[in-house]
Design an enzyme around this catalytic site. Structure first.
Site, short mmCIF file in Angstrom:
data_model
loop_
_atom_site.label_atom_id
_atom_site.label_comp_id
_atom_site.label_asym_id
_atom_site.label_seq_id
_atom_site.Cartn_x
_atom_site.Cartn_y
_atom_site.Cartn_z
N LYS A 1 0.87 -1.31 0.04
CA LYS A 1 0.08 -0.08 0.09
C LYS A 1 0.76 1.10 0.03
O LYS A 1 2.06 1.00 0.32
CB LYS A 1 -1.04 -0.08 1.40
CG LYS A 1 -2.06 -0.96 1.04
CD LYS A 1 -3.17 -0.97 2.07
CE LYS A 1 -4.26 -2.11 1.86
NZ LYS A 1 -5.31 -2.18 2.68
N ARG B 1 -2.57 -9.86 6.13
CA ARG B 1 -3.12 -9.94 4.95
C ARG B 1 -1.89 -9.47 3.78
O ARG B 1 -1.57 -8.39 3.84
CB ARG B 1 -4.56 -9.23 4.57
CG ARG B 1 -4.93 -9.27 3.23
CD ARG B 1 -6.17 -8.77 3.31
NE ARG B 1 -6.92 -8.70 1.87
CZ ARG B 1 -6.80 -8.15 0.99
NH1 ARG B 1 -5.82 -7.01 0.87
NH2 ARG B 1 -7.25 -8.25 -0.43
C1 8Y7 Z 1 -7.86 -4.94 2.85
C2 8Y7 Z 1 -8.75 -5.80 2.79
C3 8Y7 Z 1 -8.10 -4.81 0.91
C4 8Y7 Z 1 -7.30 -4.76 4.34
C5 8Y7 Z 1 -9.02 -6.31 4.76
C6 8Y7 Z 1 -5.40 -3.84 -1.18
C7 8Y7 Z 1 -9.83 -6.67 0.66
C8 8Y7 Z 1 -6.72 -3.28 -1.25
N1 8Y7 Z 1 -7.11 -4.27 1.66
N2 8Y7 Z 1 -9.25 -6.49 3.77
N3 8Y7 Z 1 -8.87 -5.70 1.59
N4 8Y7 Z 1 -7.95 -5.46 5.33
N5 8Y7 Z 1 -9.53 -7.02 6.00
O1 8Y7 Z 1 -4.41 -3.01 -1.34
O2 8Y7 Z 1 -6.69 -3.87 4.71
O3 8Y7 Z 1 -5.05 -5.22 -0.83
S1 8Y7 Z 1 -8.17 -4.47 -0.96
#
Ligand code: 8Y7
Length: 279
Positions: free
Chosen positions: A227, A261
């Site tokens: 990010k 994640r």
């Molecule tokens: C997050 C996410 C995304 C996060 C959770 C990306 C789907 C954007 N970011 N879910 N999702 N937390 N729980 O850059 O920070 O991965 S999408």
């Protein structure tokens, strides 16, 4: 006070004895990585990516059918179901826990029938019918904070105190889920890095990881892989943010995060093993 997270077929201790951080690998099933989302070819591609993550030691596979990058347009219910359902059925018995990244109640219902272990809702179960869709069953529920919506969230993020406001939002959503009779052991919180936040907001929240866990009394998931908060301090474009992202994942785990994640599963798994060995 509970100290394990009920994660569908799994059970993760998150405080006290036996805590181990878990790596959630991102499995995008969106047509920006494939021209013909929903086809056999994209299913094969998703499966080979899943197998690569399993080889690398992933704990949880997070399947998503809608890009939630800033400015992304929404995807129809039909398109999302067509993309994610074949993948969920194909990966659910490969070993790791399975999560579905969706904010649509109808996708949540179908995913629960398919046997997912977690519903990961960037919208914090605010859609009408979302809480009813997930009330029964034993899958974990990740409640994420987002200011505004994916199309507008990065235009002008603004808070008087970002940590207080995120805690207040999460507390309200936790109470809404508990009021519906949902077991608190199924709940997990997420500050939502990059979702309506400047770089400064993101780092204020990362530093407050311990406070969020203590004040809300729930395990925390951190998603900062590749990010802009990583790019801002490294000066690197998105395709060169792997090491920076691993650093961020370790910082989150060191402050008490249970789940990270990530895109780069093998590197994060190794880094966490070394960090854990030094604990
Ligand atoms: C997050 C996410 C995304 C996060 C959770 C990306 C789907 C954007 N970011 N879910 N999702 N937390 N729980 O850059 O920070 O991965 S999408």
């Amino acid at each position: 006070m509970h100290s394990t997270l009920q994660f569908g077929r799994f059970n993760y201790p998150w405080r006290g004895e036996g805590v181990r951080a878990r790596v959630m690998g991102i499995l995008n099933v969106t047509p920006d990585s494939f021209s013909d989302g929903g086809s056999y070819q994209s299913l094969e591609f998703a499966l080979s990516h899943a197998e690569e993550m399993i080889e690398a030691g992933v704990d949880i596979i997070d399947v998503g059918g809608e890009s939630t990058r800033p400015g992304s347009p929404p995807v129809s219910l039909e398109d999302e179901l067509q993309r994610v359902m074949p993948v969920l059925y194909a990966v659910r018995d490969l070993g790791p826990a399975i999560s579905i990244d969706t904010y649509k109640p109808q996708v949540m219902r179908e995913a629960i029938i398919a046997g997912v272990d977690m519903i990961n809702d960037i919208n914090g179960f605010r859609a009408p019918g979302a809480i009813e869709a997930v009330r029964d069953g034993d899958c974990a529920l990740c409640i994420m904070h987002m200011q505004s919506d994916p199309q507008h969230m990065q235009l002008a993020p603004s808070y008087s105190d970002v940590v207080d406001e995120v805690i207040g939002f999460l507390r309200e959503r936790i109470n809404a889920l508990l009021a519906a009779g949902i077991d608190p052991r199924r709940l997990c919180i997420d500050p939502g890095f990059g979702f309506g936040k400047t770089v400064e907001h993101n780092y204020a929240l990362l530093k407050a990881t311990g406070r969020l866990i203590d004040e809300l009394g729930l395990p925390l998931l951190a998603g900062l892989s590749r990010k802009s908060m990583v790019g801002a301090v490294t000066g690197k474009p998105v395709e060169q943010r792997m090491a920076g992202s691993v650093g961020g994942a370790l910082a989150a785990v060191a402050r008490g995060a249970l789940i990270v994640r990530v895109h780069d599963v093998a590197e994060t798994v190794d880094a966490l093993k070394v960090w854990q060995a030094a604990q």
